[in-house]
Design a protein around this motif. Sequence first.
Motif: not given
Length: 649
Positions: A169, A255, A258-259, A270
């Motif tokens: 994240i 994640l 898609k990072r 994100f």
Amino acid sequence: MRSKTSWYNHEMMKQNFRQVGWISLVYFVSILLAVVLNVLMKLDVEDSYFEIYYDQPIFQFSEVIQVLLLFAAPVFMAMFILRYLHQKDASDFIHSLPITRSKLFWQQVGFGLVALWLPIVLNGILLGIIYNFLDVSQFFTINHLFYWLSLTIILLSFVFSVSIVIGMITGISIIQGIFTYIFLFFPVGFTTLVIFNLNFGMIGIPESYFIDDRIAHFSPITDLGNLFMFDKAPTFKLVAYIALTVILLLFALLLYKKRPVEAASQAIAFKKLKPIFIYSFTFCFTLVGGFYFGYIQQSYQWIIIGYIIFSLIGYFISQVIVQKSWRVFTTWREYGYFMIGFTCLIMVILFDLTGFESRIPKTENIESVYVIDDMYGFVEREQLYGEAQGFNTLDDIEVVQKLHQELIDQAGRGHFLLHDHSGLTLRYQLKNGKTFVREYYITGNQADYPLLYNLMQTETYKKYSEPIFRIDEASAYRISFTNYDYKELVISEREQVVELINRYREDRLNLPSQEGGFMTDMEIHLPNQENIYLNLTPEYEGVISWLEQEGLYNQAMITIDDVEKVIFAEFTEDYYNYSDQELFEHVLPEQDKMTITDDDQLEVILNYLYEEYDEAEYMVAIYLKGYTYPYVFFSESETVPSFVYDYFN
């Protein structure tokens, strides 16, 4: 291409070993010194004494070091194993290689997990060798060893998986480490903040029910006592940790896919998560402000001020983190949206638009109900002895409902802020299997609430609220009586122990919730569980008559033959400035004291005087023969003998 990819994998493994191998080595050596060597050192000391106070004793060896490493090693491992994601040059280079993100993810995660497991497994093997060749039965068994291995590996994996998700994240390693611990504690901290803040505006929130019972299980940090010190953790809890670890790793993989590569060095990787982070961070800080000012100032005006001040601080910090700049004072639109939403939430709570405060279960839906004045003790008894029968007759249920309505009518939001309140919990077991719980704060004595007082005198209430009715009397092996180190009596004959317990139970059912008389401490010793501590006064006629029949009364109870004198005095703040002996013998003037030596009056005092600590109107000093120092306690005007009250009035 296959051989080329294999070469890249080999080089990545070598790079991982150079980057995080030291963490595994340090972890191995630390556990070796803290646990394995510790066991050997205690074996080497002749006649060494090692008190086992954990049900899982291996965790008792250097427990502080074990706990610190348990939460530090996996976080550092995750930070360094994902270090390439947080450095722009390294991220660009690694992602330019002919390796899919899925393969790269599992390679990194797999290496990190093995590097964490290996030190524990190797030390476990060493402990197993010690167990087979040396007598360590006084320290641990093979079952303790396997539990230590499995639980440590499960928790290491769980903390590691949490840190991996946080690492996906964020794009900054230090934020990954800090936010990992915040996230681990978040379920407990956030729930606590929500419950405490709801208590400021909503009547009936069962604070002790959630905080004392369930909330500790929400985080491995607060659940360590249950996992380490007590018996084996329930299988479902271990399975839950394993399942959460797998889910978190799969979520981290999603994640990662898609990072964006350019997220390196960004606080939030994100874009869509940035407003969520800002609002969540601001909301938590706002709750902290309400909690702090509510307890410090105990004023609703200051609670509102706390909300405003801390919401501004939280919003400012969140913007600084997201924008990586101190120049955030021009961005106020999101804060305005937040304050509008938070104000609407407060209105919903204050005006009870959900009907929470006035809701009482219907009689036909109630299976049983418990009235609880000590939620922590009640939960502890249920864990030890299982569920007891509550009020389940129609008449009793209707009385509890009337009490519930009375508590609602008398309750005020300010009661939560008072220091002199006591909690009262109503727990309904509904026929649909659900539980309905409310908690209220009452001031004054329980006798001021007739419905409550009458319920507390019933057989049903005493049987589910007092441990003496929950234990197996046949398992008790000793009862001891003590009087402030003045007298001591021990009874260990099994038949006598059982007889005394049964007589005490009969007396308790016939006595009010508060007994009078000079108390003797009575302790029932039980195997593999905590002892039961009770009070014995002259009002327990069944127990007293048995002691008299056996010729043991004078050994167990304080009598007038043991008392030299009793001194009464009105309470004064000087009590806190002098020792008991100095206060009664040198400080208090004679005209302010009443000294009693008459046998008849001493008999009345020993048999009927209540010990009070909430309402300190009188100080009582009992001088026992052969003792220089008096035993001092407090009493109030309603419970002192009439001749004492008349003397001072």
